[in-house]
Every structure is written in C-alpha cells, then in structure tokens.
Design an enzyme around this catalytic site. Structure first.
Site, PDB file in Angstrom:
ATOM      1  N   ARG A  90       0.837  -1.197   0.000  1.00 39.40           N
ATOM      2  CA  ARG A  90       0.000   0.000   0.000  1.00 39.40           C
ATOM      3  C   ARG A  90       0.871   1.246   0.000  1.00 39.40           C
ATOM      4  O   ARG A  90       1.829   1.350   0.760  1.00 39.40           O
ATOM      5  CB  ARG A  90      -0.924   0.040   1.209  1.00 39.40           C
ATOM      6  CG  ARG A  90      -1.674   1.378   1.255  1.00 39.40           C
ATOM      7  CD  ARG A  90      -2.984   1.333   1.882  1.00 39.40           C
ATOM      8  NE  ARG A  90      -3.652   2.631   1.774  1.00 39.40           N
ATOM      9  CZ  ARG A  90      -4.638   2.989   2.551  1.00 39.40           C
ATOM     10  NH1 ARG A  90      -5.086   2.172   3.471  1.00 39.40           N
ATOM     11  NH2 ARG A  90      -5.208   4.167   2.391  1.00 39.40           N
ATOM     12  N   ARG A  99      -6.904   0.959  -3.453  1.00 37.22           N
ATOM     13  CA  ARG A  99      -5.777   0.463  -2.664  1.00 37.22           C
ATOM     14  C   ARG A  99      -5.755  -1.059  -2.587  1.00 37.22           C
ATOM     15  O   ARG A  99      -6.802  -1.702  -2.584  1.00 37.22           O
ATOM     16  CB  ARG A  99      -5.751   1.069  -1.277  1.00 37.22           C
ATOM     17  CG  ARG A  99      -7.077   1.073  -0.554  1.00 37.22           C
ATOM     18  CD  ARG A  99      -7.100   2.242   0.432  1.00 37.22           C
ATOM     19  NE  ARG A  99      -8.368   2.430   1.091  1.00 37.22           N
ATOM     20  CZ  ARG A  99      -9.331   3.222   0.658  1.00 37.22           C
ATOM     21  NH1 ARG A  99      -9.203   3.862  -0.468  1.00 37.22           N
ATOM     22  NH2 ARG A  99     -10.440   3.370   1.338  1.00 37.22           N
ATOM     23  N   ASP A 102      -6.528  -2.021   2.991  1.00 33.81           N
ATOM     24  CA  ASP A 102      -6.864  -0.959   3.933  1.00 33.81           C
ATOM     25  C   ASP A 102      -7.248  -1.642   5.233  1.00 33.81           C
ATOM     26  O   ASP A 102      -8.129  -2.519   5.241  1.00 33.81           O
ATOM     27  CB  ASP A 102      -8.025  -0.122   3.382  1.00 33.81           C
ATOM     28  CG  ASP A 102      -8.346   1.075   4.255  1.00 33.81           C
ATOM     29  OD1 ASP A 102      -7.417   1.628   4.881  1.00 33.81           O
ATOM     30  OD2 ASP A 102      -9.523   1.473   4.299  1.00 33.81           O
ATOM     31  N   ASP A 104      -8.322  -0.915   9.300  1.00 30.09           N
ATOM     32  CA  ASP A 104      -8.776   0.093  10.259  1.00 30.09           C
ATOM     33  C   ASP A 104      -9.200  -0.576  11.554  1.00 30.09           C
ATOM     34  O   ASP A 104      -9.914  -1.587  11.528  1.00 30.09           O
ATOM     35  CB  ASP A 104      -9.990   0.857   9.719  1.00 30.09           C
ATOM     36  CG  ASP A 104      -9.672   1.717   8.521  1.00 30.09           C
ATOM     37  OD1 ASP A 104      -8.717   2.496   8.590  1.00 30.09           O
ATOM     38  OD2 ASP A 104     -10.401   1.615   7.516  1.00 30.09           O
TER      39      ASP A 104
END
Length: 161
Positions: A90, A99, A102, A104
């Site tokens: 990334r 992307r 990802d 989170d």
C-alpha cells in the site's frame, strides 16, 4: 501507551479494491495472526461493495472484519496495521484512492480514544454498511461504546433509518 494487562477484544476492518482482493485480505489476516500479542479469533466472509468516497471509476471493494484478541495497546496495534499495509504494497497518496489493502481499527474493547492519529470507535463505522454487515456476521452483539448500540442494531438502523 502501555500494553493492556489482559487481552482486549478488537475488531479490524479490512478492505481491498486492487489486485487479487481476496488474497490481499487473506495475506493481511495471516500477517496480523503472525503478530506477537495478537490472536485472530474469527474473520467474516468477504463482501463485495462499490467504492465509497473515491474517484467514480474506482473498482469495487472486498470488505471483511476480523476479530482479534490482543495484548498490544491501541497505538501499537495501529502501527502494526500500518506496517502490514506497507508490507503488502500500500502506498498512501490520496484519500479514498483505490488500494491493495486498507486496515482500520473499528473497536478496541469498550475504549473511546481520540488522538491526532487514532479515533476509536472508527468515526464512520456506524454509517457504513460495508463495515456493519461483516461485523454483524461475526459479532452482532459488539457494542459501539459511544452510541451504545450493537453492531446488529446499527445495521438495522441503516436499513430502516
């Protein structure tokens, strides 16, 4: 920030809309599980969703949620997630761009954290079906500590609200 004395139950959002999306998510989960102080408890199925917030021609995402138990502190976990993203290729150039991966932190126990580099619970999770569906699949009773609603309740609220 010091490591918690006992393992914390955390939920990680995973997304990919470039390359082999399923393999990208599998690789991220494998690297997460290989992290000292992190045990992957379960992972939702991948859900395909249109890209939200990015350029109109962005390819669709695969999204999933992983439940982990960790003795890492929240900021240490964030640093590890960023390291995994870099390992998988990334590059951060523009917000909401397509992307490879990802990652989170959605929830970290029942903690509410607001610092310059980390906000928990994730500030948009209650508005995002692509987060709430996989979270509800594996942990329908997980509670959003600010809104005091379960993942299942938040998802139902999206459907009816």
């Amino acid at each position: 920030m010091a490591s918690p004395a006992k393992p914390v139950n955390a939920f990680i959002g995973l997304g990919s809309n470039l390359g082999d999306r399923a393999a990208n998510i599998e690789s991220a989960v494998a690297l997460l599980g290989a992290t000292p102080g992190v045990a992957v408890v379960r992972v939702s199925r991948n859900l395909e969703n249109p890209a939200v917030g990015g350029p109109p021609e962005s390819p669709p995402f695969f999204n999933a949620v992983a439940q982990v138990q960790t003795t890492l502190g929240s900021h240490a976990l964030l640093e590890r997630l960023l390291e995994i993203e870099r390992t998988l290729g990334r590059q951060r150039r523009a917000k909401w761009e397509p992307r490879l991966i990802d990652l989170d932190i959605l929830l970290f126990g029942d903690q509410i954290i607001s610092s310059h580099d980390l906000v928990i619970p994730h500030p948009l999770m209650h508005e995002r079906r692509f987060v709430l569906e996989p979270l509800s699949d594996i942990a329908p009773d997980a509670v959003h500590p600010v809104l005091q609603m379960t993942a299942k309740g938040l998802l139902e609220n999206l459907t009816t609200g």
